[in-house]
Structures are given as structure tokens and as C-alpha cells.
Design a protein around this motif. Structure first.
Motif, PDB file in Angstrom:
ATOM      1  N   GLY A  72      65.468  37.632  18.530  1.00 38.97           N
ATOM      2  CA  GLY A  72      66.114  38.860  18.994  1.00 38.97           C
ATOM      3  C   GLY A  72      65.265  40.088  18.732  1.00 38.97           C
ATOM      4  N   SER A  73      64.561  40.106  17.608  1.00 36.24           N
ATOM      5  CA  SER A  73      63.668  41.228  17.313  1.00 36.24           C
ATOM      6  C   SER A  73      62.535  41.310  18.323  1.00 36.24           C
ATOM      7  CB  SER A  73      63.086  41.087  15.904  1.00 36.24           C
ATOM      8  OG  SER A  73      64.109  41.189  14.954  1.00 36.24           O
ATOM      9  N   VAL A  74      61.957  40.161  18.641  1.00 41.61           N
ATOM     10  CA  VAL A  74      60.878  40.137  19.629  1.00 41.61           C
ATOM     11  C   VAL A  74      61.424  40.515  21.005  1.00 41.61           C
ATOM     12  CG1 VAL A  74      59.162  38.678  20.772  1.00 41.61           C
ATOM     13  CG2 VAL A  74      59.501  38.497  18.303  1.00 41.61           C
ATOM     14  N   ALA A  75      62.642  40.078  21.317  1.00 38.20           N
ATOM     15  CA  ALA A  75      63.254  40.453  22.601  1.00 38.20           C
ATOM     16  C   ALA A  75      63.449  41.962  22.685  1.00 38.20           C
ATOM     17  CB  ALA A  75      64.588  39.734  22.782  1.00 38.20           C
ATOM     18  N   GLY A  76      63.756  42.596  21.558  1.00 37.71           N
ATOM     19  CA  GLY A  76      63.863  44.057  21.531  1.00 37.71           C
ATOM     20  C   GLY A  76      62.529  44.713  21.826  1.00 37.71           C
ATOM     21  N   ALA A  77      61.457  44.167  21.256  1.00 38.94           N
ATOM     22  CA  ALA A  77      60.123  44.694  21.553  1.00 38.94           C
ATOM     23  C   ALA A  77      59.786  44.476  23.027  1.00 38.94           C
ATOM     24  CB  ALA A  77      59.082  44.011  20.666  1.00 38.94           C
TER      25      ALA A  77
ATOM     26  N   VAL B 262      58.587  47.328  25.781  1.00 40.73           N
ATOM     27  CA  VAL B 262      57.350  47.260  26.572  1.00 40.73           C
ATOM     28  C   VAL B 262      57.678  47.214  28.055  1.00 40.73           C
ATOM     29  CG1 VAL B 262      55.321  45.833  27.081  1.00 40.73           C
ATOM     30  CG2 VAL B 262      56.037  46.170  24.709  1.00 40.73           C
ATOM     31  N   GLU B 263      58.688  46.449  28.424  1.00 41.59           N
ATOM     32  CA  GLU B 263      59.068  46.302  29.827  1.00 41.59           C
ATOM     33  C   GLU B 263      59.430  47.652  30.460  1.00 41.59           C
ATOM     34  OE1 GLU B 263      61.448  42.822  32.053  1.00 41.59           O
ATOM     35  OE2 GLU B 263      62.658  43.970  30.624  1.00 41.59           O
ATOM     36  N   GLU B 264      59.978  48.548  29.660  1.00 42.77           N
ATOM     37  CA  GLU B 264      60.333  49.883  30.164  1.00 42.77           C
ATOM     38  C   GLU B 264      59.110  50.688  30.569  1.00 42.77           C
ATOM     39  OE1 GLU B 264      62.646  51.665  27.070  1.00 42.77           O
ATOM     40  OE2 GLU B 264      64.347  50.327  27.403  1.00 42.77           O
ATOM     41  N   GLN B 265      57.940  50.256  30.133  1.00 36.66           N
ATOM     42  CA  GLN B 265      56.708  50.980  30.459  1.00 36.66           C
ATOM     43  C   GLN B 265      56.144  50.602  31.823  1.00 36.66           C
ATOM     44  OE1 GLN B 265      55.512  53.507  28.521  1.00 36.66           O
ATOM     45  NE2 GLN B 265      57.456  53.122  27.500  1.00 36.66           N
ATOM     46  N   PHE B 266      56.746  49.594  32.478  1.00 37.30           N
ATOM     47  CA  PHE B 266      56.268  49.190  33.799  1.00 37.30           C
ATOM     48  C   PHE B 266      56.414  50.374  34.762  1.00 37.30           C
ATOM     49  CE2 PHE B 266      56.226  47.079  37.901  1.00 37.30           C
ATOM     50  CZ  PHE B 266      55.206  46.153  37.728  1.00 37.30           C
ATOM     51  N   ALA B 267      55.388  50.617  35.534  1.00 34.28           N
ATOM     52  CA  ALA B 267      55.337  51.715  36.506  1.00 34.28           C
ATOM     53  C   ALA B 267      55.449  53.087  35.833  1.00 34.28           C
ATOM     54  CB  ALA B 267      56.420  51.556  37.578  1.00 34.28           C
ATOM     55  N   MET B 268      55.043  53.170  34.575  1.00 39.57           N
ATOM     56  CA  MET B 268      55.113  54.449  33.854  1.00 39.57           C
ATOM     57  C   MET B 268      53.723  54.982  33.505  1.00 39.57           C
ATOM     58  SD  MET B 268      58.329  55.066  33.686  1.00 39.57           S
ATOM     59  CE  MET B 268      58.524  56.299  32.441  1.00 39.57           C
ATOM     60  N   ALA B 269      52.691  54.468  34.156  1.00 39.91           N
ATOM     61  CA  ALA B 269      51.343  54.956  33.885  1.00 39.91           C
ATOM     62  C   ALA B 269      51.249  56.434  34.260  1.00 39.91           C
ATOM     63  CB  ALA B 269      50.323  54.156  34.691  1.00 39.91           C
TER      64      ALA B 269
ATOM     65  N   GLY C  35      48.859  45.048  32.535  1.00 35.85           N
ATOM     66  CA  GLY C  35      48.922  44.955  31.070  1.00 35.85           C
ATOM     67  C   GLY C  35      50.346  44.785  30.573  1.00 35.85           C
ATOM     68  N   VAL C  36      51.257  45.554  31.140  1.00 31.07           N
ATOM     69  CA  VAL C  36      52.673  45.444  30.765  1.00 31.07           C
ATOM     70  C   VAL C  36      53.189  44.041  31.077  1.00 31.07           C
ATOM     71  CG1 VAL C  36      55.020  46.246  31.298  1.00 31.07           C
ATOM     72  CG2 VAL C  36      53.185  47.907  30.923  1.00 31.07           C
ATOM     73  N   THR C  37      52.824  43.527  32.242  1.00 35.95           N
ATOM     74  CA  THR C  37      53.255  42.187  32.636  1.00 35.95           C
ATOM     75  C   THR C  37      52.703  41.137  31.679  1.00 35.95           C
ATOM     76  OG1 THR C  37      53.408  42.853  34.951  1.00 35.95           O
ATOM     77  CG2 THR C  37      53.229  40.495  34.513  1.00 35.95           C
ATOM     78  N   ALA C  38      51.434  41.263  31.314  1.00 29.82           N
ATOM     79  CA  ALA C  38      50.819  40.299  30.387  1.00 29.82           C
ATOM     80  C   ALA C  38      51.488  40.341  29.016  1.00 29.82           C
ATOM     81  CB  ALA C  38      49.321  40.584  30.253  1.00 29.82           C
ATOM     82  N   VAL C  39      51.715  41.524  28.505  1.00 26.94           N
ATOM     83  CA  VAL C  39      52.323  41.660  27.175  1.00 26.94           C
ATOM     84  C   VAL C  39      53.765  41.144  27.188  1.00 26.94           C
ATOM     85  CG1 VAL C  39      53.104  43.315  25.422  1.00 26.94           C
ATOM     86  CG2 VAL C  39      50.827  43.532  26.422  1.00 26.94           C
ATOM     87  N   THR C  40      54.527  41.484  28.212  1.00 25.01           N
ATOM     88  CA  THR C  40      55.917  41.011  28.241  1.00 25.01           C
ATOM     89  C   THR C  40      55.971  39.492  28.372  1.00 25.01           C
ATOM     90  OG1 THR C  40      56.093  41.477  30.621  1.00 25.01           O
ATOM     91  CG2 THR C  40      56.930  43.160  29.106  1.00 25.01           C
TER      92      THR C  40
END
Length: 125
Positions: free
Chosen positions: A39-44, A48-55, A70-75
Motif C-alpha cells: 500500500g505504501s508503494v501504491a501511494g508512491a 508519480v502517476e499524477e506527473q504524467f503530462a505535467m512536464a 519516464g513517468v510510465t517507466a517508474v510507475t
């Protein structure tokens, strides 16, 4: 950055000790710990997912595409980590064994100090 790995190991050990003292089976403790960690990792992942299309737009389209890649790879990695954490079993038993060993060493050191012996060998001057 703090040493969160050590902090986590110490918290996990204490968590297992509390649950063992409450009479919870190691398998149940594992299930709870795995759920908490996943659950902690899911929170992270969500953060990160919220950063998609936020460049930053001032960086241009190519930068934005790289950002999204990068966001896709990290998520994707975070999903794999959360899945792995949730599937782990057996840590409570190994943690309990380590705790028992640590208690034995601690008790031996306490006894040696009480008898006036040096903690790590040699004489107690």
C-alpha cells in the motif's frame, strides 16, 4: 535523505514483535506487513502517476514525451515492486528467529556485565 531502509527494518521488527506478543500467527503478521508495504508503494505510484503530462511546457514537446516515458517507466516499476511486496511470505518467521537470536546475545551480554566480564572479550578494567 534519511536511512529509511534501517528505519523500516526496525519498524518491521517491532511490528512483528507486537503482533507476536498479541498472539497473532506469523503468517497473519506477514499478510498484514505485506499489505502495508504494498500500500505504501501504491501511494508512491499514485504520486508519480499524477506527473504524467505535467512536464514544463517551456521545455518543449520532445522533453514532454521523454518526461511521460519516464513517468510510465517508474510507475511500471512501482507496480512490480508493490506486487512483489504483497507476494512475499516467511519474513515473520525469519524476523522472529533474528529477534530470538538478538535476545540471546543481549541476555548474554547483560549477564557478562553483571558478572564483571568485558562485553567483547578481554578483562573488564
Amino acid at each position: 535523505m534519511r536511512n529509511y531502509r534501517s528505519i523500516g527494518v526496525n519498524a518491521r521488527t517491532r511490528f512483528y514483535a507486537i503482533l507476536a506478543a498479541a498472539g497473532l500467527a506469523p503468517e497473519e503478521a506477514d499478510e498484514l506487513m505485506c499489505a502495508i508495504e504494498a500500500g505504501s508503494v501504491a501511494g508512491a505510484h499514485s504520486g508519480v502517476e499524477e506527473q504524467f503530462a505535467m512536464a514544463p511546457e517551456v521545455r518543449g514537446e520532445v522533453y514532454g514525451e521523454g518526461w511521460d516515458d519516464g513517468v510510465t517507466a517508474v510507475t511500471g516499476d512501482l507496480v512490480a515492486i508493490a506486487d512483489g511486496l504483497y507476494r512475499q511470505r516467511g519474513r515473520a518467521l525469519s524476523t522472529r528467529a533474528l529477534m530470538t537470536f538478538a535476545e540471546v546475545v543481549h541476555d548474554r551480554c547483560q549477564g557478562a556485565e553483571h558478572r564483571g566480564e568485558a562485553r567483547w572479550g578481554g578483562d573488564a578494567r
